[in-house]
Design an enzyme around this catalytic site. Sequence first.
Site, short mmCIF file in Angstrom:
data_model
loop_
_atom_site.label_atom_id
_atom_site.label_comp_id
_atom_site.label_asym_id
_atom_site.label_seq_id
_atom_site.Cartn_x
_atom_site.Cartn_y
_atom_site.Cartn_z
N SER A 167 -3.04 -7.83 3.24
CA SER A 167 -3.12 -7.59 4.69
C SER A 167 -3.42 -8.89 5.44
O SER A 167 -2.90 -9.11 6.53
CB SER A 167 -4.21 -6.56 4.99
OG SER A 167 -3.89 -5.34 4.37
N LYS A 197 -15.78 -7.48 5.72
CA LYS A 197 -14.70 -8.27 6.32
C LYS A 197 -14.68 -8.05 7.83
O LYS A 197 -15.06 -6.99 8.32
CB LYS A 197 -13.34 -7.79 5.79
CG LYS A 197 -13.16 -7.97 4.31
CD LYS A 197 -11.80 -7.41 3.91
CE LYS A 197 -11.56 -7.46 2.42
NZ LYS A 197 -10.33 -6.78 2.02
N HIS A 256 0.84 -1.20 0.00
CA HIS A 256 0.00 0.00 0.00
C HIS A 256 0.88 1.26 0.00
O HIS A 256 0.61 2.21 -0.71
CB HIS A 256 -0.87 0.07 1.27
CG HIS A 256 -1.91 -1.00 1.38
ND1 HIS A 256 -2.04 -1.81 2.48
CD2 HIS A 256 -2.90 -1.39 0.53
CE1 HIS A 256 -3.06 -2.63 2.32
NE2 HIS A 256 -3.59 -2.42 1.13
N ARG A 294 -2.36 -5.62 -8.28
CA ARG A 294 -1.21 -6.47 -7.92
C ARG A 294 -0.94 -7.52 -8.98
O ARG A 294 0.18 -7.71 -9.40
CB ARG A 294 -1.48 -7.17 -6.58
CG ARG A 294 -1.40 -6.24 -5.39
CD ARG A 294 -1.92 -6.91 -4.16
NE ARG A 294 -3.33 -7.29 -4.34
CZ ARG A 294 -4.03 -7.99 -3.48
NH1 ARG A 294 -3.46 -8.41 -2.38
NH2 ARG A 294 -5.30 -8.27 -3.70
N1 COA Z 1 -0.22 -4.01 -1.58
C1 COA Z 1 -0.56 -4.95 -0.72
N2 COA Z 1 -1.81 -5.38 -0.54
C2 COA Z 1 -2.76 -4.83 -1.29
C3 COA Z 1 -2.48 -3.84 -2.24
C4 COA Z 1 -1.14 -3.43 -2.37
N3 COA Z 1 -0.78 -2.48 -3.23
N4 COA Z 1 -3.62 -3.48 -2.83
C5 COA Z 1 -4.58 -4.23 -2.29
N5 COA Z 1 -4.06 -5.04 -1.36
C6 COA Z 1 -4.77 -6.05 -0.58
C7 COA Z 1 -5.31 -5.55 0.71
O1 COA Z 1 -4.37 -5.68 1.74
C8 COA Z 1 -6.50 -6.45 0.92
O2 COA Z 1 -6.05 -7.64 1.51
P1 COA Z 1 -7.00 -8.55 2.43
O3 COA Z 1 -8.19 -8.89 1.61
O4 COA Z 1 -6.13 -9.70 2.71
O5 COA Z 1 -7.33 -7.75 3.65
C9 COA Z 1 -6.97 -6.75 -0.50
O6 COA Z 1 -5.89 -6.46 -1.33
C10 COA Z 1 -8.10 -5.90 -1.03
O7 COA Z 1 -8.25 -4.82 -0.20
P2 COA Z 1 -8.54 -3.31 -0.46
O8 COA Z 1 -7.71 -2.69 -1.50
O9 COA Z 1 -8.49 -2.70 0.88
O10 COA Z 1 -9.94 -3.36 -1.06
P3 COA Z 1 -11.27 -3.83 -0.41
O11 COA Z 1 -11.76 -4.87 -1.36
O12 COA Z 1 -11.18 -4.18 1.02
O13 COA Z 1 -12.12 -2.49 -0.50
C11 COA Z 1 -13.15 -0.64 -1.67
C12 COA Z 1 -12.26 -1.85 -1.72
C13 COA Z 1 -13.04 0.14 -0.37
C14 COA Z 1 -12.69 0.26 -2.78
C15 COA Z 1 -14.59 -1.13 -1.92
O14 COA Z 1 -14.95 -2.12 -0.99
C16 COA Z 1 -15.61 -0.02 -1.86
O15 COA Z 1 -15.64 0.86 -2.70
N6 COA Z 1 -16.47 -0.02 -0.85
C17 COA Z 1 -17.49 1.01 -0.67
C18 COA Z 1 -18.86 0.52 -1.11
C19 COA Z 1 -19.13 0.80 -2.56
O16 COA Z 1 -18.99 1.90 -3.06
N7 COA Z 1 -19.56 -0.25 -3.27
C20 COA Z 1 -19.95 -0.13 -4.66
C21 COA Z 1 -18.79 -0.21 -5.58
S1 COA Z 1 -19.01 -1.59 -6.63
#
Ligand code: COA
Length: 163
Positions: A128, A41, A17, A90
């Site tokens: 994560s 989650k 990140h 990724r």
């Molecule tokens: N390096 C390391 N890990 C990474 C990374 C990076 N560059 N990019 C993503 N990840 C990992 C995260 O650690 C996370 O790991 P985990 O699942 O083991 O905890 C995983 O990839 C995905 O996480 P994240 O990027 O935090 O995305 P998310 O899926 O949790 O949330 C949002 C994404 C917040 C953008 C999305 O849920 C959202 O928009 N929510 C709001 C509701 C909404 O608008 N919904 C309608 C849209 S369709």
Amino acid sequence: MRRGLYPGSFDPVTLGHLDIIHRASELVDELIIGVLKNSTKRNLFSTEERIDLLKRVTADLPNVRIISFDGLLVDCAVEYGTHTIIRGLRAVTDFEYELQLAQTNKRLRPDIDTVFLTTNVEYAYLSSSIVREIASYGGDISHFVPQCIMDDVYKKAKRGETV
Ligand code: COA
């Protein structure tokens, strides 16, 4: 002012990140990191704790602001006056989900675009949950999270209580 919004759950923030944060902060005047409050989650760290970890690891980046949000991502973007959502890609496995997210958001708010930064290959495998799992067994996470938050991750992961 050009603002970008980098959203995620950051539970906890990893070096992957942080790599995206550093590079994105150079592309915009202000980078807003949006911490998702109520994800489906089970989180290890509370929203306030995730914000605190992010603040500590970005203390050297003056144009980065950390906020939390609930509800739709596009509404958060509107609230903070940005037309640009930034996401890290990724591997090819991220692509389908990210494309769906970006296209849905575009349908909801045509004036908001999603920009993808490819994650540094060094962190392409990282997530994560992998960090949480290794830390819960006392394994070495020094290659995965910034040093200044390592102890916090070990303490929490060993207790294993989710919020
Ligand atoms: N390096 C390391 N890990 C990474 C990374 C990076 N560059 N990019 C993503 N990840 C990992 C995260 O650690 C996370 O790991 P985990 O699942 O083991 O905890 C995983 O990839 C995905 O996480 P994240 O990027 O935090 O995305 P998310 O899926 O949790 O949330 C949002 C994404 C917040 C953008 C999305 O849920 C959202 O928009 N929510 C709001 C509701 C909404 O608008 N919904 C309608 C849209 S369709």
